[in-house]
Design an enzyme around this catalytic site. Sequence first.
Site: not given
Ligand code: BGC
Length: 840
Positions: A274
């Site tokens: 993530d």
């Molecule tokens: C989120 C993810 C997301 C990523 C990219 C993170 O803060 O938890 O679900 O895909 O950001 O935007």
Amino acid sequence: MRPHRTRRLRAGVALAAAAVVVTGGAAPALAGPHGNGPGHGHGQGHGHHDPDSRRIAALVAQLTVPEKFGLLGGTTGSNGAAGALAGVPRLGIPTLDMADGPSGVRAAEPATALPAPVALGATFSPDLAAAYGGVLGQEADALGMEVLLGPMMNLVRTPYAGRNFETLSEDPLLTASLAAPQVAGIQDHGVIATAKHYAANNQELGRAGIDVHVDEKTLHETELAGFEAVVDAGIGAVMCAYNQVDSVQACENAELLTEVLREQWGFDGFVMTDWFAIHGPDALVAGLDVEMPRPAAFPELAQDVDGDGRVTERDLSRPVRAALDRAVTGVLTAMDQVGLLDGATDDPERAVEENAAVARQVATEGAVLLRNEQGTLPLSEDALGSLAVVGPTAATPLIGGGGSARVNPDAGAVESTVDVLAAAGAEVTWATGEDLEGELVPGSALGGGTPLDRTGDAALTGEFSEAVTVTAPEAGTYTFHLQTTGPGAQVTVGEEQVASTQNRFGALGGSLIPTSDGYLNDSWTVDLAAGEQVAFTVSGTGTAAAPVQLRLHWTTPQLRQQRIDEAVAAARGAHTAVVFGYNEGTEGEDRASLALPGFQDEVIAAVAAANPRTVVVLNTGDPVLMPWLADVSAVLQMWYPGQEGAEATVDLLTGAANPAGKLPQTYPADPARTPVSDPANYPGTDTDGDGVPDEQTYTEGTNVGHRWYQATGTEPLFAFGHGLSYTSFDYSRLRTRTGRDGMEVSFVLTNTGDVTGTEVPQVYLGQGSAAGTPAVQLAGFDRVTLEPGERQRVTIQVDERQLSVWNARKDRWEPAAGIRPVLVGTASDDVRLTDSVRIR
Ligand code: BGC
């Protein structure tokens, strides 16, 4: 090492052919070569195939060590991508642009705003899940994205979690059954899908590192079910979570990333972090492949140890060398599987109309009719001839939740429900009830100064900071509204930010509901005594190209009462009143309360007191408390219904469509009695005193969601699987048969009402004499459309997996032997037929 095992997913559902009419974006054939000129897209003709391991090994052999590391660290993407992986052009390895998210492709260009995934969960329809995935894949392809950062597979574990709207359900089987076809739908368009957030990322509070204690049996039987199903469906990517699982960061958790994902399930794609969830270079050997959105830790491994002026294999330790090749192989395998190594083709055009049709169908089929007394719905001719409509989201629809899942729909795609009702011939009087906009704070309340109104020619072009002191003219509750355009502003009281319309998750923040004239709006509420003063600072930065238009509004106690009086007057003068209620689920924070925010409960209660035929339409992503429930005639849960929400809502209110959705999450009756009412369980314990939870234990074990309500005998407000129809169904003649592959449950279903309707019959297994099973579990379901008077024998296949338990000592599934009750019904609390089976 565990033996590698391949197993095909059998979702435990047998679909009736007539149950769902799926239109639009699901068909990969839509992707034509008439794109936006030569792109890095992959359009037509690709799709899912078996990766060519020889071709991949040959590519790996040609890559230098720096090139290999280059494939494992993110970079900036195009067209508003959340991130990208740079390719290796000399070897024909393409760039991967990655877009959020689960409810539509989040890019700089507009995309179809689908209903929130929770609405898809409520359809209980694998076919609609495939169509929904088809829209995501088709549009990701059209918008130049090679990776779609979804679906979110985490179970709804706590009703408070901010991202509950973004995931499918609280039930492992339902989640698995919908996620697998959704992933196939995405990947059929040559786009890599990503299962996130692996694993046990079930809340936002403390998500940056909370240590989740959960036993292995619970993990396998609940949270991991969806992940395992999408691995079986051939998913190319997995995103590891921010939190720790049993004191090891999820992104460096060898047990999760290597033992379970690769060795037990046979995953051969790649794992990415993530965003910024990397903690150190050891993650590579533990099983992580890609760091997003930037290389941070892995470059530490790429050192010129032997001092020969280059970084080569000789500079790497044996485990790092092996892990590097595994990681690169995973990235290339995911690419090859969806055709991305076959050379670039033009990006197709977005199938705008077909995709909007899928959005509308999911919004319609996922709506859940929670209550309907005296046939209040569908609205009669009399009701449509004299209708009071109340609530801000009736006029300015709330199409989706907040955070990285927020989608930017086409201009003009989103209609107001009030307008669509009027276009359908209804005589509508609208009143806002809950006032989210308020009115300009007058100079008299600002010490005789001028109102804070920097709109039009007064727009702010540089850095600005204004100290504001407001004096309350009378005692009561005041809601202030910061309203801006451009780059936005923030309001601080001392060090604390109380409102902001500035950047958040890559988009402008504030409420998800803009003002009626299109300003971003963020509100905060304070109780003040007469003459009491509040002081705060409004600050931000505008530019000549992007000036900040700014104004400070408020809703005073007097204005609030006036709005309630207007809503009551409209309701009193109308045949029927429809009140729209909303909440704003978002990534980054959990809800502090299960109540509808603001003064909406007061508005609904006042309208219900004024009109005995009051209908409540909910635009929430998760359960809310309903203190007014007994006083209203009907409640229709529309979730965040996406860009076609107004049309779907009107179809259901008028009876042009018949509700068929079922609750994918339990609605608690009492916030003190939920599966997570113990603070050690949720939100967890704050061990370092910084106000953020650091540790938690999933004490409910495998009794997640509705299983817990059953196990503890707790009455919910609305049970899992509940959902009414404008017709009625009768169940009879149950037969059960166990065999080698599981169990077959069949019964006769009859439409006993006057209109065509779709029923979602559900099969549950009780615990009986089996050891180690939950108190009750969903074991299968179907979706059957019947005309009035029509009857059909329905057969539901219950997969062997549903009759098994995880043996943590032996790391394998085993039959849950014993005599188990079989319950068939229309909801988890409305069982119509029972039997029992002996499982050997
Ligand atoms: C989120 C993810 C997301 C990523 C990219 C993170 O803060 O938890 O679900 O895909 O950001 O935007």
